[in-house]
Motif scaffolding. Structure first.
Motif, PDB file in Angstrom:
ATOM      1  N   VAL A  43      69.858  30.922  21.106  1.00 50.84           N
ATOM      2  CA  VAL A  43      68.675  30.654  21.929  1.00 50.84           C
ATOM      3  C   VAL A  43      67.601  30.008  21.063  1.00 50.84           C
ATOM      4  O   VAL A  43      67.346  30.450  19.940  1.00 50.84           O
ATOM      5  CB  VAL A  43      68.118  31.954  22.545  1.00 50.84           C
ATOM      6  CG1 VAL A  43      66.865  31.660  23.371  1.00 50.84           C
ATOM      7  CG2 VAL A  43      69.170  32.644  23.399  1.00 50.84           C
ATOM      8  N   VAL A  44      66.982  28.955  21.590  1.00 49.40           N
ATOM      9  CA  VAL A  44      65.827  28.331  20.942  1.00 49.40           C
ATOM     10  C   VAL A  44      64.632  28.518  21.866  1.00 49.40           C
ATOM     11  O   VAL A  44      64.668  28.095  23.026  1.00 49.40           O
ATOM     12  CB  VAL A  44      66.066  26.834  20.670  1.00 49.40           C
ATOM     13  CG1 VAL A  44      64.797  26.193  20.133  1.00 49.40           C
ATOM     14  CG2 VAL A  44      67.205  26.643  19.680  1.00 49.40           C
ATOM     15  N   SER A  45      63.587  29.159  21.365  1.00 45.70           N
ATOM     16  CA  SER A  45      62.379  29.394  22.160  1.00 45.70           C
ATOM     17  C   SER A  45      61.300  28.389  21.783  1.00 45.70           C
ATOM     18  O   SER A  45      61.002  28.214  20.595  1.00 45.70           O
ATOM     19  CB  SER A  45      61.867  30.822  21.927  1.00 45.70           C
ATOM     20  OG  SER A  45      62.765  31.774  22.454  1.00 45.70           O
ATOM     21  N   LEU A  46      60.737  27.737  22.798  1.00 44.39           N
ATOM     22  CA  LEU A  46      59.701  26.726  22.595  1.00 44.39           C
ATOM     23  C   LEU A  46      58.498  27.076  23.472  1.00 44.39           C
ATOM     24  O   LEU A  46      58.668  27.562  24.589  1.00 44.39           O
ATOM     25  CB  LEU A  46      60.219  25.335  22.972  1.00 44.39           C
ATOM     26  CG  LEU A  46      61.561  24.915  22.382  1.00 44.39           C
ATOM     27  CD1 LEU A  46      62.024  23.608  23.004  1.00 44.39           C
ATOM     28  CD2 LEU A  46      61.446  24.758  20.873  1.00 44.39           C
ATOM     29  N   ALA A  47      57.293  26.813  22.975  1.00 43.80           N
ATOM     30  CA  ALA A  47      56.078  27.140  23.729  1.00 43.80           C
ATOM     31  C   ALA A  47      55.221  25.900  23.935  1.00 43.80           C
ATOM     32  O   ALA A  47      55.006  25.113  23.008  1.00 43.80           O
ATOM     33  CB  ALA A  47      55.266  28.210  23.004  1.00 43.80           C
ATOM     34  N   PRO A  54      40.981  25.252  21.304  1.00 47.91           N
ATOM     35  CA  PRO A  54      41.669  24.521  20.237  1.00 47.91           C
ATOM     36  C   PRO A  54      42.194  25.396  19.103  1.00 47.91           C
ATOM     37  O   PRO A  54      43.225  25.078  18.499  1.00 47.91           O
ATOM     38  CB  PRO A  54      40.588  23.553  19.716  1.00 47.91           C
ATOM     39  CG  PRO A  54      39.641  23.399  20.859  1.00 47.91           C
ATOM     40  CD  PRO A  54      39.622  24.724  21.558  1.00 47.91           C
ATOM     41  N   ALA A  55      41.506  26.486  18.798  1.00 49.49           N
ATOM     42  CA  ALA A  55      41.894  27.290  17.640  1.00 49.49           C
ATOM     43  C   ALA A  55      43.033  28.257  17.931  1.00 49.49           C
ATOM     44  O   ALA A  55      43.597  28.839  16.992  1.00 49.49           O
ATOM     45  CB  ALA A  55      40.682  28.077  17.114  1.00 49.49           C
ATOM     46  N   TRP A  56      43.369  28.460  19.193  1.00 46.22           N
ATOM     47  CA  TRP A  56      44.422  29.423  19.517  1.00 46.22           C
ATOM     48  C   TRP A  56      45.780  28.741  19.436  1.00 46.22           C
ATOM     49  O   TRP A  56      46.111  27.904  20.266  1.00 46.22           O
ATOM     50  CB  TRP A  56      44.201  30.001  20.916  1.00 46.22           C
ATOM     51  CG  TRP A  56      45.129  31.150  21.216  1.00 46.22           C
ATOM     52  CD1 TRP A  56      45.174  32.344  20.577  1.00 46.22           C
ATOM     53  CD2 TRP A  56      46.144  31.188  22.227  1.00 46.22           C
ATOM     54  NE1 TRP A  56      46.161  33.147  21.129  1.00 46.22           N
ATOM     55  CE2 TRP A  56      46.762  32.459  22.143  1.00 46.22           C
ATOM     56  CE3 TRP A  56      46.587  30.284  23.197  1.00 46.22           C
ATOM     57  CZ2 TRP A  56      47.807  32.843  22.986  1.00 46.22           C
ATOM     58  CZ3 TRP A  56      47.620  30.669  24.036  1.00 46.22           C
ATOM     59  CH2 TRP A  56      48.221  31.931  23.928  1.00 46.22           C
ATOM     60  N   ARG A  57      46.579  29.090  18.421  1.00 47.69           N
ATOM     61  CA  ARG A  57      47.854  28.427  18.181  1.00 47.69           C
ATOM     62  C   ARG A  57      48.912  29.446  17.737  1.00 47.69           C
ATOM     63  O   ARG A  57      49.385  29.420  16.599  1.00 47.69           O
ATOM     64  CB  ARG A  57      47.697  27.337  17.125  1.00 47.69           C
ATOM     65  CG  ARG A  57      46.775  26.206  17.574  1.00 47.69           C
ATOM     66  CD  ARG A  57      46.479  25.196  16.483  1.00 47.69           C
ATOM     67  NE  ARG A  57      45.601  24.161  16.970  1.00 47.69           N
ATOM     68  CZ  ARG A  57      46.014  23.027  17.548  1.00 47.69           C
ATOM     69  NH1 ARG A  57      47.305  22.791  17.667  1.00 47.69           N
ATOM     70  NH2 ARG A  57      45.136  22.142  17.986  1.00 47.69           N
ATOM     71  N   PRO A  58      49.298  30.360  18.602  1.00 48.30           N
ATOM     72  CA  PRO A  58      50.313  31.346  18.235  1.00 48.30           C
ATOM     73  C   PRO A  58      51.664  30.681  18.020  1.00 48.30           C
ATOM     74  O   PRO A  58      52.106  29.880  18.847  1.00 48.30           O
ATOM     75  CB  PRO A  58      50.331  32.288  19.445  1.00 48.30           C
ATOM     76  CG  PRO A  58      49.910  31.415  20.591  1.00 48.30           C
ATOM     77  CD  PRO A  58      48.890  30.476  20.017  1.00 48.30           C
ATOM     78  N   ASP A  59      52.327  31.015  16.927  1.00 52.10           N
ATOM     79  CA  ASP A  59      53.642  30.444  16.667  1.00 52.10           C
ATOM     80  C   ASP A  59      54.589  31.431  15.987  1.00 52.10           C
ATOM     81  O   ASP A  59      55.687  31.040  15.570  1.00 52.10           O
ATOM     82  CB  ASP A  59      53.529  29.169  15.831  1.00 52.10           C
ATOM     83  CG  ASP A  59      52.931  29.412  14.454  1.00 52.10           C
ATOM     84  OD1 ASP A  59      52.581  30.584  14.136  1.00 52.10           O
ATOM     85  OD2 ASP A  59      52.810  28.441  13.695  1.00 52.10           O
ATOM     86  N   GLN A  60      54.160  32.703  15.859  1.00 49.43           N
ATOM     87  CA  GLN A  60      55.041  33.668  15.230  1.00 49.43           C
ATOM     88  C   GLN A  60      54.600  35.092  15.528  1.00 49.43           C
ATOM     89  O   GLN A  60      53.454  35.340  15.921  1.00 49.43           O
ATOM     90  CB  GLN A  60      55.090  33.456  13.719  1.00 49.43           C
ATOM     91  CG  GLN A  60      53.762  33.599  13.016  1.00 49.43           C
ATOM     92  CD  GLN A  60      53.877  33.290  11.541  1.00 49.43           C
ATOM     93  OE1 GLN A  60      54.377  34.108  10.763  1.00 49.43           O
ATOM     94  NE2 GLN A  60      53.446  32.089  11.157  1.00 49.43           N
ATOM     95  N   PRO A  75      58.550  27.066  17.656  1.00 53.17           N
ATOM     96  CA  PRO A  75      57.764  25.822  17.705  1.00 53.17           C
ATOM     97  C   PRO A  75      56.818  25.816  18.902  1.00 53.17           C
ATOM     98  O   PRO A  75      57.140  26.347  19.972  1.00 53.17           O
ATOM     99  CB  PRO A  75      58.833  24.729  17.859  1.00 53.17           C
ATOM    100  CG  PRO A  75      60.118  25.378  17.468  1.00 53.17           C
ATOM    101  CD  PRO A  75      59.980  26.827  17.828  1.00 53.17           C
ATOM    102  N   THR A  76      55.647  25.238  18.724  1.00 55.71           N
ATOM    103  CA  THR A  76      54.669  25.136  19.802  1.00 55.71           C
ATOM    104  C   THR A  76      54.160  23.704  19.934  1.00 55.71           C
ATOM    105  O   THR A  76      54.157  22.937  18.964  1.00 55.71           O
ATOM    106  CB  THR A  76      53.464  26.063  19.575  1.00 55.71           C
ATOM    107  OG1 THR A  76      52.775  25.650  18.397  1.00 55.71           O
ATOM    108  CG2 THR A  76      53.904  27.506  19.422  1.00 55.71           C
TER     109      THR A  76
END
Length: 252
Positions: A43-47, A54-60, A75-76
């Motif tokens: 499975v590859v999860s992409l957001a 602009p500052a909200w960048r969850p990636d983990q 990845p986002t």
């Protein structure tokens, strides 16, 4: 297909998030694990982050306790990173949808500007060479994202008819588009969106939403973009529902 020519199955989990949510990375992990457990496939999860911060960048997601470590990265894509001027030059529906989404964000609380952008966006849509079926689908989405109060919606339709005459020499799409906006269809759409946002609705809550006036329903369809849990809907109905239904005529 692998490079050596052998087939390979990979599940792609695509999550679209339109508002800030501290629990988002955890939810990404839960969906990833559930898919992997159920399907027993990679499975590859992409957001896709469609919020306006602009500052909200969850990636983990990281968890560390008693020597037990967990790190989950995904990845986002942040829609705010895309230049609207560049997007406007592209002739693909994803760019068009991104622009509509940005228009909706930037015109909250400014209905006159939303009306103007809706007409401008529609003219651009007709000039991009889409097939008629694609235009109707994008028009449905435009109506949902760039909602207007009844009087401004009427002005928008009149202006869009004029655009059709200027660009195509005919009236086709906006005429069918008026049927989409009928109140019964709006109620069904709002109920579906609420279910996706906050989960299954009780019969009582469905009845409260169904009883809302047309104007209140429009307000709810805008407010639900920021809902993250069922309590948000309950609070909104407590604050707006009674007044909205009291305005309805007797027997309605």
């Amino acid at each position: 297909m692998r490079r050596d020519g052998t087939p390979a199955w990979v599940l792609v989990h695509l999550e679209i998030q339109s508002q800030r949510d501290p629990a988002f990375p955890e939810r990404m992990l839960f969906y990833h694990v559930r898919l992997m457990d159920r399907e027993r496939l990679p499975v590859v999860s992409l957001a896709v982050l469609g919020d306006d911060q602009p500052a909200w960048r969850p990636d983990q997601l990281n968890r560390h306790l008693w020597g037990c470590d967990l790190t989950f990265r995904f990845p986002t894509v942040k829609l705010l990173d895309y230049d609207p001027a560049v997007q406007a030059t592209l002739t693909n529906p994803f760019a068009t949808v991104t622009l509509m989404h940005r228009d909706a964000q930037e015109t909250r609380g400014d209905p006159e500007e939303r009306l103007r952008r809706k007409v401008v966006r529609y003219r651009a849509l007709l000039r991009q060479g889409y097939q008629a079926a694609d235009i109707r689908l994008l028009l449905r989405l435009m109506e949902h994202l760039l909602r207007l109060q009844p009087e401004l919606a009427r002005q928008a339709r009149d202006a869009m008819r004029q655009v059709e005459q200027e660009e195509l020499g005919m009236e086709t799409f906006v005429t069918s588009f008026e049927e989409i906006g009928r109140e019964e269809g709006q109620r069904e759409l709002v109920l579906r969106l609420l279910t996706r946002k906050v989960g299954p609705l009780s019969a009582t809550v469905q009845a409260q939403v169904t009883a809302l006036s047309g104007e209140a329903l429009l307000d709810l369809s805008d407010a639900l973009l920021d809902f993250t849990q069922a309590a948000d809907l309950t609070t909104w109905l407590d604050q707006h529902g009674a007044a909205a239904t009291d305005d309805a005529p007797d027997g309605a």
